[in-house]
Design a protein around this motif. Structure first.
Motif, mmCIF file in Angstrom:
data_model
loop_
_atom_site.group_PDB
_atom_site.id
_atom_site.type_symbol
_atom_site.label_atom_id
_atom_site.label_comp_id
_atom_site.label_asym_id
_atom_site.label_seq_id
_atom_site.Cartn_x
_atom_site.Cartn_y
_atom_site.Cartn_z
ATOM 1 N N VAL A 34 -4.566 -23.335 -12.261
ATOM 2 C CA VAL A 34 -4.271 -22.317 -11.258
ATOM 3 C C VAL A 34 -2.784 -22.254 -10.952
ATOM 4 C CG1 VAL A 34 -4.733 -21.568 -8.881
ATOM 5 C CG2 VAL A 34 -6.570 -22.580 -10.260
ATOM 6 N N LEU A 35 -2.128 -23.406 -10.802
ATOM 7 C CA LEU A 35 -0.710 -23.428 -10.456
ATOM 8 C C LEU A 35 0.129 -22.797 -11.552
ATOM 9 C CD1 LEU A 35 1.458 -24.291 -8.480
ATOM 10 C CD2 LEU A 35 1.523 -26.543 -9.630
ATOM 11 N N GLN A 36 -0.160 -23.112 -12.800
ATOM 12 C CA GLN A 36 0.601 -22.535 -13.904
ATOM 13 C C GLN A 36 0.349 -21.020 -14.038
ATOM 14 O OE1 GLN A 36 -0.287 -24.744 -17.447
ATOM 15 N NE2 GLN A 36 0.564 -26.677 -16.654
ATOM 16 N N CYS A 37 -0.886 -20.600 -13.811
ATOM 17 C CA CYS A 37 -1.192 -19.160 -13.900
ATOM 18 C C CYS A 37 -0.479 -18.369 -12.810
ATOM 19 C CB CYS A 37 -2.702 -18.952 -13.798
ATOM 20 S SG CYS A 37 -3.635 -19.524 -15.242
ATOM 21 N N CYS A 38 -0.408 -18.906 -11.607
ATOM 22 C CA CYS A 38 0.231 -18.204 -10.499
ATOM 23 C C CYS A 38 1.755 -18.295 -10.552
ATOM 24 C CB CYS A 38 -0.257 -18.772 -9.162
ATOM 25 S SG CYS A 38 -2.018 -18.489 -8.876
ATOM 26 N N SER A 39 2.273 -19.176 -11.388
ATOM 27 C CA SER A 39 3.728 -19.354 -11.486
ATOM 28 C C SER A 39 4.333 -18.543 -12.624
ATOM 29 C CB SER A 39 4.059 -20.841 -11.677
ATOM 30 O OG SER A 39 3.566 -21.609 -10.585
ATOM 31 N N ARG A 40 3.535 -17.717 -13.258
ATOM 32 C CA ARG A 40 4.063 -16.901 -14.343
ATOM 33 C C ARG A 40 5.103 -15.918 -13.813
ATOM 34 N NH1 ARG A 40 -1.665 -15.245 -17.219
ATOM 35 N NH2 ARG A 40 -2.238 -17.354 -17.948
ATOM 36 N N LYS A 41 6.055 -15.593 -14.658
ATOM 37 C CA LYS A 41 7.126 -14.692 -14.275
ATOM 38 C C LYS A 41 6.597 -13.262 -14.152
ATOM 39 C CE LYS A 41 11.782 -13.254 -15.604
ATOM 40 N NZ LYS A 41 12.858 -13.391 -16.622
ATOM 41 N N GLY A 42 6.848 -12.645 -13.006
ATOM 42 C CA GLY A 42 6.451 -11.259 -12.782
ATOM 43 C C GLY A 42 4.969 -11.055 -12.509
ATOM 44 N N ILE A 43 4.207 -12.141 -12.255
ATOM 45 C CA ILE A 43 2.776 -12.000 -12.050
ATOM 46 C C ILE A 43 2.472 -11.237 -10.750
ATOM 47 C CG2 ILE A 43 2.604 -14.237 -10.914
ATOM 48 C CD1 ILE A 43 -0.028 -12.588 -13.200
ATOM 49 N N LEU A 44 3.286 -11.459 -9.686
ATOM 50 C CA LEU A 44 3.039 -10.800 -8.410
ATOM 51 C C LEU A 44 3.248 -9.288 -8.534
ATOM 52 C CD1 LEU A 44 2.398 -10.922 -5.416
ATOM 53 C CD2 LEU A 44 4.825 -11.379 -4.975
ATOM 54 N N ASN A 45 4.345 -8.866 -9.148
ATOM 55 C CA ASN A 45 4.590 -7.435 -9.322
ATOM 56 C C ASN A 45 3.526 -6.783 -10.216
ATOM 57 O OD1 ASN A 45 6.915 -7.638 -7.763
ATOM 58 N ND2 ASN A 45 8.214 -8.057 -9.554
ATOM 59 N N PHE A 46 3.076 -7.545 -11.204
ATOM 60 C CA PHE A 46 2.044 -7.036 -12.110
ATOM 61 C C PHE A 46 0.733 -6.784 -11.355
ATOM 62 C CE2 PHE A 46 -1.455 -7.883 -15.100
ATOM 63 C CZ PHE A 46 -1.206 -6.897 -16.044
ATOM 64 N N LEU A 47 0.333 -7.732 -10.516
ATOM 65 C CA LEU A 47 -0.904 -7.582 -9.757
ATOM 66 C C LEU A 47 -0.782 -6.486 -8.696
ATOM 67 C CD1 LEU A 47 -1.938 -11.323 -9.305
ATOM 68 C CD2 LEU A 47 -2.933 -9.644 -10.880
ATOM 69 N N GLU A 48 0.389 -6.381 -8.050
ATOM 70 C CA GLU A 48 0.575 -5.332 -7.050
ATOM 71 C C GLU A 48 0.534 -3.947 -7.689
ATOM 72 O OE1 GLU A 48 4.224 -6.286 -5.172
ATOM 73 O OE2 GLU A 48 3.331 -7.740 -3.764
ATOM 74 N N LYS A 49 1.130 -3.819 -8.861
ATOM 75 C CA LYS A 49 1.089 -2.541 -9.563
ATOM 76 C C LYS A 49 -0.337 -2.187 -9.979
ATOM 77 C CE LYS A 49 2.955 -0.133 -13.589
ATOM 78 N NZ LYS A 49 3.835 -0.242 -14.784
ATOM 79 N N MET A 50 -1.048 -3.177 -10.463
ATOM 80 C CA MET A 50 -2.443 -2.939 -10.852
ATOM 81 C C MET A 50 -3.294 -2.555 -9.646
ATOM 82 S SD MET A 50 -5.042 -5.580 -12.736
ATOM 83 C CE MET A 50 -3.779 -5.946 -13.958
ATOM 84 N N ASN A 51 -3.074 -3.229 -8.532
ATOM 85 C CA ASN A 51 -3.828 -2.912 -7.315
ATOM 86 C C ASN A 51 -3.512 -1.496 -6.822
ATOM 87 O OD1 ASN A 51 -5.587 -3.627 -5.103
ATOM 88 N ND2 ASN A 51 -3.760 -3.774 -3.825
ATOM 89 N N GLY A 52 -2.253 -1.083 -6.907
ATOM 90 C CA GLY A 52 -1.891 0.281 -6.518
ATOM 91 C C GLY A 52 -2.530 1.325 -7.420
ATOM 92 N N THR A 53 -2.593 1.012 -8.712
ATOM 93 C CA THR A 53 -3.231 1.942 -9.646
ATOM 94 C C THR A 53 -4.712 2.104 -9.337
ATOM 95 O OG1 THR A 53 -1.645 1.332 -11.394
ATOM 96 C CG2 THR A 53 -3.698 2.393 -12.073
ATOM 97 N N LEU A 54 -5.393 0.995 -9.076
ATOM 98 C CA LEU A 54 -6.823 1.055 -8.761
ATOM 99 C C LEU A 54 -7.067 1.781 -7.440
ATOM 100 C CD1 LEU A 54 -7.946 -2.544 -9.825
ATOM 101 C CD2 LEU A 54 -8.270 -0.407 -11.078
ATOM 102 N N GLU A 55 -6.189 1.589 -6.456
ATOM 103 C CA GLU A 55 -6.342 2.278 -5.182
ATOM 104 C C GLU A 55 -6.157 3.785 -5.355
ATOM 105 O OE1 GLU A 55 -7.105 2.715 -1.132
ATOM 106 O OE2 GLU A 55 -7.412 1.019 -2.504
ATOM 107 N N HIS A 56 -5.190 4.169 -6.206
ATOM 108 C CA HIS A 56 -4.987 5.597 -6.485
ATOM 109 C C HIS A 56 -6.216 6.192 -7.162
ATOM 110 C CE1 HIS A 56 -2.914 9.293 -7.640
ATOM 111 N NE2 HIS A 56 -3.378 9.101 -8.868
ATOM 112 N N CYS A 57 -6.799 5.468 -8.110
ATOM 113 C CA CYS A 57 -8.007 5.954 -8.797
ATOM 114 C C CYS A 57 -9.182 6.060 -7.828
ATOM 115 C CB CYS A 57 -8.359 5.019 -9.955
ATOM 116 S SG CYS A 57 -7.144 4.992 -11.293
ATOM 117 N N ARG A 58 -9.293 5.121 -6.903
ATOM 118 C CA ARG A 58 -10.391 5.155 -5.933
ATOM 119 C C ARG A 58 -10.275 6.380 -5.027
ATOM 120 N NH1 ARG A 58 -11.903 3.657 -0.795
ATOM 121 N NH2 ARG A 58 -9.722 3.373 -0.222
ATOM 122 N N LYS A 59 -9.062 6.668 -4.548
ATOM 123 C CA LYS A 59 -8.870 7.832 -3.684
ATOM 124 C C LYS A 59 -9.154 9.136 -4.431
ATOM 125 C CE LYS A 59 -5.503 5.722 -0.537
ATOM 126 N NZ LYS A 59 -4.123 5.793 0.005
#
Length: 318
Positions: A34-59
């Motif tokens: 878990v620690l190594q997976c969450c420490s990947r470079k750019g993982i937070l921006n990647f997940l936030e972008k994915m979450n925004g895309t899914l929210e746009h599709c839901r709306k």
């Protein structure tokens, strides 16, 4: 298919987000730390972008379903998940049938026929079946083509027209269109064959020419046979129409006898009570005769089945 066609851009965005999420999960499966997976470079921006895309599709999907609801307001009786399922499977009545009872109270299913040589997504609805097995034939077969929200309002109008026609026939304003032997679904989901009026007249003529021994039958049995020979409007129409027509007729009769009583006829109320009592008794006799005939037919079929099973060992011994 309908959602992908209408929301093609959003569908492509969802497919890209779904593909990226699957890649992320496969990489996480290879390295479950878990620690190594969450420490990947750019993982937070990647997940936030994915979450925004899914929210746009839901709306976008909710807005699309809201337009469907506006075209057919009865969709508001369903949840968003149910509306999505109905819209996506509108070409398949078997998949949509479980939701029809929510859109149309007391509806069990619809009877339809495939249209040939038209497209595979085109069919015709010929009748409506209630939850207890009653059948309501439509005045004209209704062709269902295109999105389901486009032909559901027409389907609702066809049901209303069929009910109005049955009410006019029950009240005597119109003549029934059916002729010849027909099957009537009673409230207990039983098929009851009802003869035609001509056949009823022939049977009455034959009964007058019977021998003197036949004329000595009991009055109750004669009443049962008469009820079986004579078609009844009670069985020719669905239960709700019979109830409504009965209320209208009884109200008119009671209003007429009260008016006659005010005019000086002393026996008007008593005569009307006798007519209503006779009508209820005749209906009870008719329904009792149908139940007895149904039970006798069931017993005869069981006896034939038992005799056929008993004859098999004898044939083998011979």
């Amino acid at each position: 298919a309908d959602v992908r066609t209408t929301l093609s851009h959003d569908a492509n965005m969802f497919a890209a987000a779904n593909r990226d999420f699957r890649r992320l999960m496969r990489a996480t499966e290879k390295n479950p730390n878990v620690l190594q997976c969450c420490s990947r470079k750019g993982i937070l921006n990647f997940l936030e972008k994915m979450n925004g895309t899914l929210e746009h599709c839901r709306k976008s999907l909710l807005h699309h379903l809201e337009r469907k609801r506006q075209k057919f307001p009865r969709f508001y009786f369903l949840s968003m998940e149910d509306v999505l399922h109905v819209v996506c499977n509108g070409h398949n009545l078997k998949a949509v049938s479980p939701y029809l009872c929510k859109l149309f109270p007391d509806m069990g299913s619809v009877k339809h026929e495939e249209c040939e040589p038209l497209s595979n997504n085109t069919f015709q609805i010929t009748a409506v079946l209630s939850s207890v097995g009653e059948k309501l034939p439509l005045q004209q077969p209704m062709e269902c083509e295109g999105p389901i929200e486009n032909w559901l309002p027409t389907f609702l109008t066809a049901i209303k027209t069929a009910l109005q026609s049955q009410l006019h026939t029950a009240l005597g304003y119109e003549q029934p269109q059916t002729s010849g032997p027909r099957e009537i679904h009673s409230a207990g989901a039983r098929k009851v064959p009802v003869p035609d009026k001509k056949e009823g007249r022939r049977s009455k003529t034959r009964s007058r020419n019977n021998s003197r021994a036949g004329s000595q039958m009991s009055l109750t049995k004669d009443t049962h046979e008469e009820a079986e020979r004579t078609p009844s409007w009670t069985l020719d129409h669905v239960t709700e129409i019979v109830q409504l027509a009965t209320h209208i007729q009884m109200t008119a009769q009671v209003a007429g006898c009260l008016k006659a009583a005010e005019g000086g006829e002393r026996n008007a109320i008593q005569d009307n009570l006798s007519k209503l009592s006779n009508m209820l008794q005749a209906t009870a006799v008719m329904l009792k005769g149908i139940d007895d005939d149904k039970e006798a037919g069931s017993k005869r079929s069981k006896i034939r089945k038992t005799d056929s099973q008993a004859s098999l060992p004898r044939d083998k011994e011979q």
